[in-house]
Design an enzyme around this catalytic site. Structure first.
Site, short mmCIF file in Angstrom:
data_model
loop_
_atom_site.label_atom_id
_atom_site.label_comp_id
_atom_site.label_asym_id
_atom_site.label_seq_id
_atom_site.Cartn_x
_atom_site.Cartn_y
_atom_site.Cartn_z
N GLY A 17 60.13 21.79 -48.59
CA GLY A 17 61.19 22.46 -49.35
C GLY A 17 60.79 23.80 -50.15
O GLY A 17 61.43 24.80 -50.21
N THR A 95 59.47 11.12 -46.82
CA THR A 95 60.15 10.07 -46.03
C THR A 95 58.82 9.52 -45.31
O THR A 95 58.97 8.99 -44.12
CB THR A 95 61.12 10.38 -45.04
OG1 THR A 95 60.66 11.55 -44.13
CG2 THR A 95 62.36 11.03 -45.77
N GLU A 164 64.31 20.20 -40.23
CA GLU A 164 63.43 21.33 -40.43
C GLU A 164 62.57 21.18 -39.25
O GLU A 164 61.96 20.39 -39.07
CB GLU A 164 62.72 21.53 -41.80
CG GLU A 164 61.85 22.83 -41.67
CD GLU A 164 62.40 23.70 -41.50
OE1 GLU A 164 63.68 24.25 -41.89
OE2 GLU A 164 62.13 24.46 -40.43
N PHE A 165 62.20 22.54 -38.59
CA PHE A 165 61.38 22.29 -37.40
C PHE A 165 59.95 23.01 -37.53
O PHE A 165 59.31 23.44 -36.48
CB PHE A 165 62.33 22.91 -36.12
CG PHE A 165 63.34 21.87 -35.50
CD1 PHE A 165 63.08 20.68 -34.92
CD2 PHE A 165 64.42 22.41 -35.96
CE1 PHE A 165 64.21 20.09 -34.58
CE2 PHE A 165 65.50 21.34 -35.62
CZ PHE A 165 65.41 20.24 -34.97
N LYS A 223 65.89 15.59 -34.31
CA LYS A 223 64.65 15.93 -34.93
C LYS A 223 63.64 14.93 -34.48
O LYS A 223 62.35 15.39 -34.32
CB LYS A 223 64.79 15.90 -36.59
CG LYS A 223 63.84 15.92 -37.36
CD LYS A 223 62.96 17.08 -37.31
CE LYS A 223 61.49 17.08 -37.71
NZ LYS A 223 60.74 18.27 -37.78
N SER A 272 42.58 17.27 -27.76
CA SER A 272 42.05 17.41 -29.07
C SER A 272 41.48 15.77 -29.38
O SER A 272 41.76 15.02 -28.63
CB SER A 272 43.18 17.66 -30.05
OG SER A 272 43.85 16.89 -30.11
N CYS A 279 53.86 13.91 -39.80
CA CYS A 279 55.17 13.42 -39.23
C CYS A 279 55.22 12.86 -37.74
O CYS A 279 56.01 11.93 -37.74
CB CYS A 279 56.03 14.76 -39.29
SG CYS A 279 56.38 15.40 -40.90
#
Ligand code: NAD
Ligand code: UGA
Length: 478
Positions: A17, A95, A164-165, A223, A272, A279
């Site tokens: 946001g 979320t 949103e990416f 998404k 890694s 996310c």
């Protein structure tokens, strides 16, 4: 007649946001943007005159805030007022994975989204465009619309999806130069006009062709799919890294070789210690849960394997430290360089460092941490949180009392103090500054043999071995 001013409200002043709305406000001076949050401390930090105190660390963010804040960008806790004033309301609340009840450890917890929806219904004083910015299970827009219509029959609502990416650490650049912006709407006249309105916002700074318009369900599911595919690449290369360590192949050479195939592409092939962040895991678990819900167990298992491979990689890294340190780390000083889940962010959510530390603490290692952007209390809280909510793979883990965690874990403001007298160093985040340390001095001040476990492959074996370190990277044999 002058055009009516457009008002945007964004509920949720977090990592998404805050930066997203700041960039919109910067490029659209004629639109008023209010970012609201129930968390007063967070809002105060967004309003702090010292820009070093912003709640989110992102390269380039301070400059954007400086330009727009107070002009047409406002941070406030006045949820009611912002909803009343807004034509467009973005929902950008968290979320997280559910930690209780049905779907625990898998499903997305939608309670914050539902609460927001009910607030929108309660305070709306006219027709509103509601936009899902949060990452949500496919068909959530339908639930939002049903609640709005049931709670407020006087006004009209249309619910769009605009996921949103951005990636943390590059959020401003990702927003300013987005590969694409995705907007999903329904086919109603209100939905279609809202779609054009949202699109025109992004067209202030992005070419029209980069704004993709789809139906709502495709947008929502794109998404989750994008994150699943990205995480899958990391898990795939990490799986190969384990094989490299057994065979003498070098995973960096493999990434380079396969990445030159334009069908594969070179990005997201860095082996890694394991992916972290708020996310990837959450979204794949959510996707898996959805597949099971729609009775597609094979599809669910396929995606779940991406998370399992990531757990394996984090575990493998920690086990290797224990094994290499003569099968015991009890009472030994293991110094961590990095705690954030990647460089250039202060975000530690789901960071691999937390899991590795947790595993070493089971063996009563002393963990000494340095991260340029993470403070001591955050490190302790991350460990306590994991001990409270361990879902995957860790059923036989012990939860240590808080005093013991505080006793065994120390966090430093200076790297050299964190590394002094260490038995081993583990590199958990790829911060650039780690490369330019005086590694000779660090070696001189360590117990011997001086082990370095480079979970990000940021140092070179030749340089480290020359100094005298016993160096182990990911995906290459000693
Ligand atoms: P965050 O936890 O940083 O921020 C969410 C904010 O919402 C919190 O400050 C919280 O106090 C606030 N909030 C919750 N309920 C509220 C309510 N009813 N009223 C007012 N404020 C409320 O989360 P985030 O990282 O910004 O992620 C938000 C969403 O965006 C998630 O769905 C996430 O999956 C998605 N996303 C995140 C990223 C990322 O890089 N972090 C990128 C893309 C998408
Ligand atoms: C990711 C996606 O890249 C964003 O597009 C998406 O918007 C976001 O999730 C989200 O939905 O939250 P983010 O998690 O911020 O962004 O950061 P990434 O750059 O994707 O890195 C995620 C994790 O994977 C990090 O721990 C990183 O170190 C690791 N990673 C990434 C690797 O281990 N190897 C790689 O090659 C790439």
């Amino acid at each position: 007649m002058s055009k009516k001013k457009l008002y945007i409200a964004c509920i949720g002043a977090g990592y998404v946001g805050g930066p997203t709305m700041s960039v919109i406000a910067k490029h659209c001076p004629e639109i008023d943007v209010e970012v609201v949050d129930v968390n007063k401390d967070r809002i105060n930090a967004w309003n702090d005159s010292n820009l070093d105190n912003l709640p989110v660390y992102e390269p380039g963010l301070k400059e954007v805030i400086q330009k727009a804040r107070g002009r047409n960008l406002f941070f406030t806790t006045d949820v009611k007022g912002a909803i009343e004033r807004a034509d467009i309301i973005f929902i950008s609340v968290n979320t997280p994975t559910k930690v209780y009840g049905e779907g625990k450890g898998m499903a997305a917890d939608l309670k914050y989204v539902e609460l927001c929806t009910r607030q929108i219904a309660k305070y709306s004083n006219g027709d509103k465009i509601v936009v899902e910015k949060s990452t949500l299970p496919v068909r959530t827009a339908e639930s939002i619309r049903r609640i709005l219509e049931a709670e407020d029959s006087k006004h009209s609502f249309t619910v769009l999806s605009n996921p949103e990416f951005l990636a943390e650490g590059t959020a401003i650049d990702d927003l300013e130069n987005a590969d694409r912006v995705l907007i999903g709407s329904d086919e109603t006249p209100f939905g279609l006009s809202a779609l054009e309105k949202i699109s025109s916002i992004y067209e202030h700074w992005l070419p029209k062709e980069r704004v993709l318009k789809t139906n709502v369900w495709s947008s929502e599911l794109s998404k989750l799919t994008a994150n699943a595919m990205l995480a899958q690449r990391v898990s795939s290369i990490n799986a190969i890294s384990a094989l490299c360590e057994q065979t003498g192949a070098d995973v960096a050479e493999i990434s380079h070789a396969i990445g030159m195939d334009s069908r594969i592409g070179s990005k997201f092939l860095n082996a890694s210690v394991g992916f972290g962040g708020s996310c990837f895991q959450k979204d794949i678990l959510n996707l898996t849960y959805l597949c099971r819900y729609f009775n597609l167990p094979e599809v669910a298992e396929y995606w779940e394997q991406v998370v399992k491979m990531n757990d394996y990689q984090k575990n493998r890294f920690a086990n290797n430290i224990i094994k290499t340190l003569f099968n015991t780390v009890s009472g030994k000083k293991i110094s961590f360089l990095g705690w954030a889940f990647k460089k250039d962010t202060n975000d530690t959510r789901e960071s691999a460092a937390i899991y590795v530390a947790d595993k070493l603490l089971q063996d009563r290692a002393e963990i000494h941490v340095y991260d340029p952007k993470v403070n001591s209390e955050q490190v302790i809280q991350d460990l306590l949180y994991l001990q409270k909510y361990r879902f995957v793979n860790n059923h036989d883990f012990e939860s240590l009392p808080e005093e013991e965690v505080r006793d065994l874990v120390k966090v430093y403001n200076d790297p050299y103090s964190a590394l002094k007298d260490a038995h081993a160093i583990a590199i958990l985040t790829e911060w650039d500054e780690f490369k330019s340390y005086n590694w000779q001095e660090i070696y001189d001040n360590m117990h011997k043999p001086a082990f370095v476990f480079d979970g990000r492959n940021i140092l070179t074996r030749t340089m480290m071995s020359k100094i005298g370190f016993k160096y182990q990277g990911i995906g290459s044999a000693e």
